[in-house]
Write an enzyme that holds these catalytic residues in place. Structure first.
Site, PDB file in Angstrom:
ATOM      1  N   SER A  86       0.813  -1.210   0.000  1.00 12.86           N
ATOM      2  CA  SER A  86       0.000   0.000   0.000  1.00 12.86           C
ATOM      3  C   SER A  86       0.850   1.265   0.000  1.00 12.86           C
ATOM      4  O   SER A  86       0.357   2.345   0.275  1.00 12.86           O
ATOM      5  CB  SER A  86      -0.934  -0.013   1.216  1.00 12.86           C
ATOM      6  OG  SER A  86      -2.182   0.484   0.857  1.00 12.86           O
ATOM      7  N   THR A 188      -0.894   2.664   4.873  1.00 16.51           N
ATOM      8  CA  THR A 188      -0.092   3.874   4.680  1.00 16.51           C
ATOM      9  C   THR A 188       0.999   3.970   5.736  1.00 16.51           C
ATOM     10  O   THR A 188       0.773   3.590   6.877  1.00 16.51           O
ATOM     11  CB  THR A 188      -1.006   5.096   4.829  1.00 16.51           C
ATOM     12  OG1 THR A 188      -1.924   5.065   3.761  1.00 16.51           O
ATOM     13  CG2 THR A 188      -0.260   6.399   4.850  1.00 16.51           C
ATOM     14  N   THR A 206       1.699   6.889   0.532  1.00 16.10           N
ATOM     15  CA  THR A 206       0.778   5.766   0.323  1.00 16.10           C
ATOM     16  C   THR A 206       0.437   5.595  -1.156  1.00 16.10           C
ATOM     17  O   THR A 206       0.589   6.535  -1.950  1.00 16.10           O
ATOM     18  CB  THR A 206      -0.546   6.030   1.086  1.00 16.10           C
ATOM     19  OG1 THR A 206      -1.346   4.852   1.077  1.00 16.10           O
ATOM     20  CG2 THR A 206      -1.357   7.155   0.468  1.00 16.10           C
ATOM     21  N   ARG A 216      -9.122   9.195  -7.713  1.00 14.78           N
ATOM     22  CA  ARG A 216      -9.385   9.424  -6.283  1.00 14.78           C
ATOM     23  C   ARG A 216      -8.084   9.759  -5.540  1.00 14.78           C
ATOM     24  O   ARG A 216      -7.058   9.117  -5.713  1.00 14.78           O
ATOM     25  CB  ARG A 216     -10.031   8.161  -5.690  1.00 14.78           C
ATOM     26  CG  ARG A 216     -10.367   8.256  -4.199  1.00 14.78           C
ATOM     27  CD  ARG A 216      -9.272   7.659  -3.329  1.00 14.78           C
ATOM     28  NE  ARG A 216      -9.671   7.558  -1.932  1.00 14.78           N
ATOM     29  CZ  ARG A 216      -8.825   7.283  -0.947  1.00 14.78           C
ATOM     30  NH1 ARG A 216      -7.549   7.091  -1.196  1.00 14.78           N
ATOM     31  NH2 ARG A 216      -9.254   7.199   0.294  1.00 14.78           N
ATOM     32  N   VAL A 217      -8.153  10.782  -4.712  1.00 13.25           N
ATOM     33  CA  VAL A 217      -7.029  11.146  -3.844  1.00 13.25           C
ATOM     34  C   VAL A 217      -7.533  11.061  -2.411  1.00 13.25           C
ATOM     35  O   VAL A 217      -8.644  11.506  -2.108  1.00 13.25           O
ATOM     36  CB  VAL A 217      -6.536  12.581  -4.159  1.00 13.25           C
ATOM     37  CG1 VAL A 217      -5.560  13.071  -3.109  1.00 13.25           C
ATOM     38  CG2 VAL A 217      -5.890  12.624  -5.544  1.00 13.25           C
ATOM     39  N   GLY A 218      -6.734  10.484  -1.539  1.00 10.68           N
ATOM     40  CA  GLY A 218      -7.152  10.319  -0.143  1.00 10.68           C
ATOM     41  C   GLY A 218      -6.636  11.408   0.763  1.00 10.68           C
ATOM     42  O   GLY A 218      -6.267  12.501   0.321  1.00 10.68           O
ATOM     43  N   ASP A 219      -6.580  11.094   2.034  1.00 13.42           N
ATOM     44  CA  ASP A 219      -6.155  12.067   3.049  1.00 13.42           C
ATOM     45  C   ASP A 219      -4.636  12.249   3.110  1.00 13.42           C
ATOM     46  O   ASP A 219      -4.144  13.289   3.555  1.00 13.42           O
ATOM     47  CB  ASP A 219      -6.628  11.605   4.431  1.00 13.42           C
ATOM     48  CG  ASP A 219      -6.021  10.244   4.792  1.00 13.42           C
ATOM     49  OD1 ASP A 219      -6.071   9.326   3.934  1.00 13.42           O
ATOM     50  OD2 ASP A 219      -5.496  10.094   5.909  1.00 13.42           O
ATOM     51  N   THR A 239      -3.939   6.911   9.362  1.00 12.32           N
ATOM     52  CA  THR A 239      -3.987   5.816   8.415  1.00 12.32           C
ATOM     53  C   THR A 239      -5.417   5.289   8.379  1.00 12.32           C
ATOM     54  O   THR A 239      -6.172   5.487   9.313  1.00 12.32           O
ATOM     55  CB  THR A 239      -2.989   4.706   8.819  1.00 12.32           C
ATOM     56  OG1 THR A 239      -3.050   3.641   7.865  1.00 12.32           O
ATOM     57  CG2 THR A 239      -3.285   4.145  10.191  1.00 12.32           C
ATOM     58  N   GLY A 240      -5.770   4.641   7.283  1.00 11.60           N
ATOM     59  CA  GLY A 240      -7.114   4.094   7.186  1.00 11.60           C
ATOM     60  C   GLY A 240      -7.950   4.820   6.154  1.00 11.60           C
ATOM     61  O   GLY A 240      -7.425   5.442   5.229  1.00 11.60           O
ATOM     62  N   GLY A 242      -9.388   7.219   4.155  1.00 11.14           N
ATOM     63  CA  GLY A 242      -9.028   8.626   4.031  1.00 11.14           C
ATOM     64  C   GLY A 242     -10.210   9.572   4.009  1.00 11.14           C
ATOM     65  O   GLY A 242     -10.117  10.702   4.508  1.00 11.14           O
TER      66      GLY A 242
HETATM   67  C1  SD4 Z   1      -6.121   6.627   1.852  1.00 11.43           C
HETATM   68  N1  SD4 Z   1      -5.445   6.823   4.134  1.00 11.43           N
HETATM   69  O1  SD4 Z   1      -5.754   6.757   0.687  1.00 11.43           O
HETATM   70  C2  SD4 Z   1      -5.108   6.206   2.882  1.00 11.43           C
HETATM   71  C3  SD4 Z   1      -5.084   4.732   2.912  1.00 11.43           C
HETATM   72  C4  SD4 Z   1      -4.393   4.208   4.093  1.00 11.43           C
HETATM   73  O2  SD4 Z   1      -3.398   2.683   5.304  1.00 11.43           O
HETATM   74  O3  SD4 Z   1      -4.193   4.832   5.078  1.00 11.43           O
HETATM   75  N2  SD4 Z   1      -3.975   3.048   4.137  1.00 11.43           N
HETATM   76  O4  SD4 Z   1      -7.288   6.787   2.208  1.00 11.43           O
END
Ligand code: SD4
Length: 326
Positions: A86, A188, A206, A216-219, A239-240, A242
């Site tokens: 990841s 991440t 990540t 898509r873009v995350g946090d 993490t997790g 986003g």
């Molecule tokens: C996301 N927060 O792109 C990231 C993914 C992630 O551990 O944290 N994975 O949403």
């Protein structure tokens, strides 16, 4: 440039923080407090790939290096590791088979840089660092980020490993678009470090959620969501899922709670509470990791299986985070 950043930090964000924050008296006392006796320098990072990342970062710090160099070096370890599915090379692609990378970095002066939706570059954290050091901007995205990286001498590579390609082929059989709770999907790396001068920096990198929608873009590349540092207070990384972190600007929230007097542990618990109060949290994992100026740390997650690596007082160890559901 840094004057502009200090101005923004001191006005807009400060005012926003004051509006969003609960009174200190509203803070619940922590259920469990994993803070160990502090010692500097310190490096802390998410998940088990944090152990080798911490080693690389701590080597920089023990040689008298700065925290910003330490977090960059640390983040580069899982970015280059094909087993880390990841982050960077070896990461799982989006649902169209593109491996798109997000990263951000922030130093003790409030300078920051980020890249999002970046393809073909093994070390997005170093491109983020270049955005911070060599441009007047905070984030570059997509083709512009790639062009910038190439102009800085980064090499264009195919980062999709055979194993990741195979997993994508298997996923395509059903192509079920449902980000779910599992370890592979949330991996991440976020790192926070305090150097011998007491200066704090952070990094986050990540490949984001596997099988995400293209674009898509995350946090993780969003300063204040995936990571935030304030040298007077401390730092936080996330993490997790986003989207849940972005909706609550989680890392900024944790740092602002610490500014109001919360311990890192209390602050992480409060930030998770913002999510569990309003969002359907049962199917998603979110973990926060925080450190304060003294080197005390805290961690909290929605589900029980979030862990993190702490390198402090000569020991680098993996610790299970306490969680809302367990
Ligand atoms: C996301 N927060 O792109 C990231 C993914 C992630 O551990 O944290 N994975 O949403």
């Amino acid at each position: 440039m840094s004057n502009r950043r200090n101005f923004i930090k001191g006005t807009a964000l400060g005012a926003l923080g004051a509006l969003l924050l609960p009174k200190l008296s509203d803070l619940k006392s922590s259920k469990k407090n994993p803070s160990s006796s502090p010692g500097l320098p310190v490096v802390i990072s998410t998940w088990n790939h944090g152990l080798p990342a911490n080693d690389a970062a701590m080597e920089v710090l023990m040689n008298g290096g700065k925290s910003i160099d330490a977090v960059e070096k640390g983040a580069m370890v899982p970015e280059a590791d094909p087993e880390s599915m990841s982050v960077g090379y070896g990461g799982l692609p989006d649902r169209d088979g593109h491996l798109t990378l997000d990263a951000c970095i922030m130093d003790h002066n409030g300078n920051c840089g980020a890249v999002s939706y970046l393809e073909h570059i093994k070390h997005p954290i170093s491109v983020a660092r270049k955005v911070m050091d060599d441009t007047p901007h905070v984030m570059l995205s997509g083709k512009g980020a790639l062009d910038f990286a190439l102009s800085k001498g980064f090499e264009k590579e195919d980062l999709l490993t055979e194993s990741a390609r195979q997993k994508w082929q298997e996923w395509k059989v059903e192509s079920k678009y449902q980000p779910i709770v599992n370890v592979e999907n949330h991996d991440t790396i976020g790192l926070l470090a305090i150097d011998k001068n007491g200066d704090i920096s952070g990094a986050c990198t990540t490949s984001g959620l596997s099988w995400k929608m293209h674009g898509r873009v995350g946090d993780s590349p969003i300063i204040g969501a995936g990571m935030f540092v304030d040298n007077e207070v401390g730092g936080c990384c996330a993490t997790g899922m986003g989207e849940a972190v972005m909706k609550t600007l989680g890392s900024f929230l944790v740092v602002e709670l610490m500014r109001q007097g919360a311990s890192p542990q209390e602050a992480c618990e409060q930030a998770i509470a913002r999510i569990t109060k309003n969002q359907n949290y049962k199917d998603m994992q979110i973990g926060y990791l925080a450190i304060n100026k003294k080197g005390e740390h805290g961690a909290y997650a929605v589900h029980p299986w979030f862990n993190y690596a702490l390198h402090q007082n000569g020991k680098n160890e993996l610790i299970d985070s306490p969680s809302f559901l367990g």
